[in-house]
Design an enzyme around this catalytic site. Structure first.
Site, PDB file in Angstrom:
ATOM      1  CG  ASN A   7     -11.264 -34.296  -8.763  1.00 11.78           C
ATOM      2  OD1 ASN A   7     -11.900 -34.730  -9.723  1.00 11.78           O
ATOM      3  ND2 ASN A   7     -11.369 -33.047  -8.342  1.00 11.78           N
ATOM      4  NE  ARG A  97     -15.859 -34.427 -10.425  1.00 12.26           N
ATOM      5  CZ  ARG A  97     -15.506 -33.944 -11.608  1.00 12.26           C
ATOM      6  NH1 ARG A  97     -14.249 -33.994 -12.006  1.00 12.26           N
ATOM      7  NH2 ARG A  97     -16.409 -33.404 -12.394  1.00 12.26           N
ATOM      8  CG  HIS A 185     -18.683 -29.373 -12.910  1.00  6.47           C
ATOM      9  ND1 HIS A 185     -18.984 -28.808 -14.130  1.00  6.47           N
ATOM     10  CD2 HIS A 185     -17.549 -30.085 -13.098  1.00  6.47           C
ATOM     11  CE1 HIS A 185     -18.075 -29.166 -15.032  1.00  6.47           C
ATOM     12  NE2 HIS A 185     -17.195 -29.945 -14.417  1.00  6.47           N
ATOM     13  NE  ARG A 246     -16.905 -32.619 -21.541  1.00  5.43           N
ATOM     14  CZ  ARG A 246     -17.003 -32.786 -20.223  1.00  5.43           C
ATOM     15  NH1 ARG A 246     -18.122 -33.210 -19.686  1.00  5.43           N
ATOM     16  NH2 ARG A 246     -15.989 -32.504 -19.437  1.00  5.43           N
ATOM     17  CD  GLU A 389     -14.136 -30.730  -8.293  1.00  2.93           C
ATOM     18  OE1 GLU A 389     -15.197 -30.892  -8.917  1.00  2.93           O
ATOM     19  OE2 GLU A 389     -13.013 -30.824  -8.823  1.00  2.93           O
TER      20      GLU A 389
END
Length: 402
Positions: A7, A97, A185, A246, A389
């Site tokens: 990931n 991922r 996500h 960001r 995840e």
């Protein structure tokens, strides 16, 4: 079946190795876990902290790496260092991922030369992620040789967005060109939404859920009948909430003005919006909410401003998501900030008290993970869930190969 999961994130790289005989409903503990956390995530090079562990052994060390690829290779090397795999035993698959698959990829996909090329083409839309995923794929090839590698895409969960939520209000022709909201996500939002239903012992179908994935990257998903119906990230992961480095959503007129007046080139503006904005840009201190909160305790005005802006935008978008759902039953906090910052959770829920949300203050302060922290009287349940995840990707790999 031995399945390794990578990931590769925008501030850290996580990995887990699972030994699967069947596919249990609840997450299985990995036989090895690895993690690289960059000291300066806005640069993704230089000093980083490497952690790796099995049930009996642990490694903690500072490393120096000139690129994410080199850091990932050092993390993979700890599998040999800790003797995780018996001699001559090979991995059955490696899952990755991958944030953006463009118009072409949504379902878990075996990685071929063509798939790698297409992931690279989509890197323009997710520059902080797709390139790093490709470096992880290359690192696995070099370390383990030819074994099946599988891409699991973040955009998959949001394919159910209705047209009115997915399309931008530009020319209709944009739709045919693939210029629409993809959402990201998705692996996390899918996992925590399902986990919430399990924790509450309720059927997911009738629940109106808002999932708040808050980390270095941040996004919300409004989920109804188990399907994503609205989300904050869009064509790229830059849209929506204020994040670590960001900017989130900004008036496009401002961006056009900055370009027209020559304040930035296109490349410079991309760098500013992706790596020099958000919590880091406003505070001037860090992209880490933990460090922002520490600076607030010392009276740093810009750190306090960054915190207030983060919460304001979070509440703004939660309100919009509630309107899309025509109500709210469950609010989920996940990701590094969502799971660890009781201040963010408290400040957010205080501003949303008009919806009826009431926290159990003691639970909010002391929760670890996977817990309902709402007061018994609250009509809206508030859950803190550790996103997993890696396990979700391992499940996808198992299902594809079986």
């Amino acid at each position: 079946m031995k399945v390794l999961v990578l990931n590769e994130g925008s501030s850290s790289h996580k990995a887990a190795l699972y030994a699967l005989q069947t596919l249990p409903k609840d997450p299985l503990a990995p036989i090895w876990e690895g993690r690289v956390v960059w000291q300066h995530p806005e640069r993704m090079q230089g000093k980083a902290r490497l952690e790796a562990k099995t049930a009996s052994k642990t490694i903690h060390r500072e490393i120096e790496a000139a690129s994410p690829a080199l850091a990932i290779r050092q993390m993979l090397h700890t599998i040999d260092e800790l003797s995780v795999l018996p001699t001559n035993e090979k991995l059955d698959a490696v899952g990755h991922r991958v944030v953006h698959g463009g118009e072409k990829y949504f379902e878990p996909t075996l990685i071929t030369h063509t798939v790698k090329r297409d992931i690279q083409l989509a890197a323009e839309l997710a520059p902080l992620h797709n390139t790093i995923a490709l470096e992880g794929i290359q690192a696995v090839e070099e370390h383990f040789g030819e074994i099946p590698q599988i891409a699991v895409f973040d955009t998959s969960f949001h394919r159910t967005l209705p047209e009115e939520a997915a399309l931008y209000a530009g020319p209709y022709a944009w739709k045919e060109l693939g210029f629409h909201r993809y959402g990201f996500h998705g692996i996390s939002h899918r996992y925590v939404t399902s986990r919430a239903a399990s924790i509450l012992r309720r059927d997911l179908s009738p629940l109106r859920v808002i999932s708040c994935h808050l980390g270095n990257g941040c996004s919300l998903a409004a989920v109804q009948n188990g399907r994503s119906v609205a989300t904050t990230m869009g064509f790229t992961p830059l849209e929506g909430l204020m994040m670590g480095t960001r900017s989130g959503s900004i008036d496009p007129g401002l961006l056009l003005y900055l370009l027209k007046r020559g304040h930035y080139t296109v490349e410079e503006l991309e760098q500013v919006l992706e790596r020099q904005s958000g919590l880091l840009g406003i505070s001037g201190i860090s992209s880490s909410m933990q460090e922002i909160e520490a600076a607030m305790q010392k009276g740093e005005r810009r750190a306090e401003l960054a915190f207030r802006m983060f919460v304001q935008r979070l509440c703004w978008h939660i309100g919009a998501m509630s309107a899309c759902l025509e109500g709210l039953d469950v609010l989920i906090f996940t990701g590094g900030i969502g799971e660890k910052s009781h201040r963010v959770r408290e400040a957010t829920c205080q501003r949303l008290a008009f919806l009826g949300i009431t926290l159990d203050k003691n639970k909010n302060m002391s929760t670890t993970e996977d817990e309902d922290i709402a007061a018994p009287s609250s009509p809206i349940r508030v859950l803190v869930i550790h996103t997993n995840e890696e396990w979700a990707i391992a499940q996808a790999c198992w299902q594809l190969l079986n």
